[in-house]
Design a protein around this motif. Structure first.
Motif, PDB file in Angstrom:
ATOM      1  N   LYS A  70       9.780  -7.102  -5.492  1.00  0.00           N
ATOM      2  CA  LYS A  70       8.939  -5.917  -5.668  1.00  0.00           C
ATOM      3  C   LYS A  70       7.561  -6.123  -5.044  1.00  0.00           C
ATOM      4  N   GLN A  71       6.989  -7.323  -5.216  1.00  0.00           N
ATOM      5  CA  GLN A  71       5.678  -7.596  -4.622  1.00  0.00           C
ATOM      6  C   GLN A  71       5.750  -7.554  -3.101  1.00  0.00           C
ATOM      7  N   GLN A  72       6.777  -8.157  -2.526  1.00  0.00           N
ATOM      8  CA  GLN A  72       6.941  -8.171  -1.079  1.00  0.00           C
ATOM      9  C   GLN A  72       7.168  -6.753  -0.552  1.00  0.00           C
ATOM     10  N   ASN A  73       8.001  -5.992  -1.270  1.00  0.00           N
ATOM     11  CA  ASN A  73       8.274  -4.609  -0.877  1.00  0.00           C
ATOM     12  C   ASN A  73       6.996  -3.772  -0.937  1.00  0.00           C
ATOM     13  N   SER A  74       6.182  -3.998  -1.965  1.00  0.00           N
ATOM     14  CA  SER A  74       4.925  -3.269  -2.108  1.00  0.00           C
ATOM     15  C   SER A  74       3.978  -3.608  -0.953  1.00  0.00           C
ATOM     16  N   LYS A  75       3.917  -4.889  -0.571  1.00  0.00           N
ATOM     17  CA  LYS A  75       3.072  -5.298   0.554  1.00  0.00           C
ATOM     18  C   LYS A  75       3.564  -4.657   1.849  1.00  0.00           C
ATOM     19  N   ASN A  76       4.880  -4.643   2.046  1.00  0.00           N
ATOM     20  CA  ASN A  76       5.447  -4.019   3.240  1.00  0.00           C
ATOM     21  C   ASN A  76       5.113  -2.539   3.294  1.00  0.00           C
ATOM     22  N   ASN A  77       5.216  -1.849   2.153  1.00  0.00           N
ATOM     23  CA  ASN A  77       4.896  -0.423   2.112  1.00  0.00           C
ATOM     24  C   ASN A  77       3.420  -0.175   2.406  1.00  0.00           C
ATOM     25  N   THR A  78       2.557  -1.052   1.906  1.00  0.00           N
ATOM     26  CA  THR A  78       1.128  -0.916   2.177  1.00  0.00           C
ATOM     27  C   THR A  78       0.848  -1.094   3.663  1.00  0.00           C
ATOM     28  N   ILE A  79       1.478  -2.074   4.266  1.00  0.00           N
ATOM     29  CA  ILE A  79       1.302  -2.310   5.707  1.00  0.00           C
ATOM     30  C   ILE A  79       1.835  -1.119   6.502  1.00  0.00           C
ATOM     31  N   LYS A  80       3.025  -0.639   6.140  1.00  0.00           N
ATOM     32  CA  LYS A  80       3.595   0.526   6.836  1.00  0.00           C
ATOM     33  C   LYS A  80       2.698   1.744   6.676  1.00  0.00           C
ATOM     34  N   GLY A  81       2.236   1.987   5.464  1.00  0.00           N
ATOM     35  CA  GLY A  81       1.372   3.138   5.207  1.00  0.00           C
ATOM     36  C   GLY A  81       0.086   3.072   6.001  1.00  0.00           C
ATOM     37  N   THR A  82      -0.517   1.901   6.049  1.00  0.00           N
ATOM     38  CA  THR A  82      -1.744   1.716   6.813  1.00  0.00           C
ATOM     39  C   THR A  82      -1.495   1.929   8.301  1.00  0.00           C
ATOM     40  N   LEU A  83      -0.408   1.381   8.787  1.00  0.00           N
ATOM     41  CA  LEU A  83      -0.049   1.535  10.198  1.00  0.00           C
ATOM     42  C   LEU A  83       0.193   3.003  10.543  1.00  0.00           C
ATOM     43  N   PHE A  84       0.951   3.702   9.703  1.00  0.00           N
ATOM     44  CA  PHE A  84       1.212   5.124   9.954  1.00  0.00           C
ATOM     45  C   PHE A  84      -0.072   5.947   9.890  1.00  0.00           C
ATOM     46  N   ALA A  85      -0.969   5.617   8.972  1.00  0.00           N
ATOM     47  CA  ALA A  85      -2.246   6.338   8.877  1.00  0.00           C
ATOM     48  C   ALA A  85      -3.082   6.125  10.134  1.00  0.00           C
TER      49      ALA A  85
END
Length: 174
Positions: A15-30
């Motif tokens: 869950k922690q790794q998935n959350s970090k990946n989502n944060t990175i993806k979200g930042t990249l998409f933004a």
């Protein structure tokens, strides 16, 4: 450690790794979205000045293209569920109002502002949106905005005025 503790720890790590990946993806998409949005105004200014295209043409092509892309992606993921919105007259009415007033209205006024000024000025003027929303909410709720809200609106309007007119108050300058 017993097996249930190990499973819980593995799940927590996942869950922690998935959350970090989502944060990175979200930042990249933004970042990508902001960059593309910024480029759209500059590209539109080029099209208006050098290719004699009109804001109406650019907005129609832009909205139709993006609508088809979004519908294709949604259909690929959701199949016929994308048509559920048409089962309610209220949702259809809201969708049509949002499409005309929200999407078309905002896009059209932004691109017309670019045509008659430039991309930078149009972008700054667009950021007066929160002030317009505050005025709308005050009228709708029949209540006055707070002092801080009014002060922020006045400052934003003054800032846009100074930016657009360069403090040259001759009529017809804008």
């Amino acid at each position: 450690m017993d097996s249930s503790t190990i499973k819980k720890q593995n799940l927590s790590n996942f869950k922690q790794q998935n959350s970090k990946n989502n944060t990175i993806k979200g930042t990249l998409f933004a970042l990508i979205a902001g960059t593309l949005w910024g480029l759209s105004g500059i590209c539109a200014q080029f099209l208006f000045q050098n290719k004699n295209l009109t804001p109406e043409w650019v907005v129609c092509i832009r909205l139709i293209s993006s609508g088809l892309i979004l519908l294709s992606v949604a259909y690929a993921k959701e199949k016929n569920n994308i048509f559920k919105i048409f089962k309610s007259k209220r949702y259809v009415k809201d969708l049509v109002l949002f499409g005309i007033l929200g999407m078309f209205g905002v896009q059209y006024t932004y691109f017309v502002a670019i045509k008659y000024s430039n991309a930078a000025t149009a972008t700054v003027i667009q950021y007066l949106g929160p002030a317009i929303i505050l005025i709308y909410q005050s009228l709708r709720n029949k209540s006055l905005p707070s002092f801080v809200e009014l002060f922020a609106v006045v400052l934003s309007i003054l800032g846009v005025f100074v930016l657009v007119t360069h403090m040259d108050i001759k009529l017809g300058y804008i």
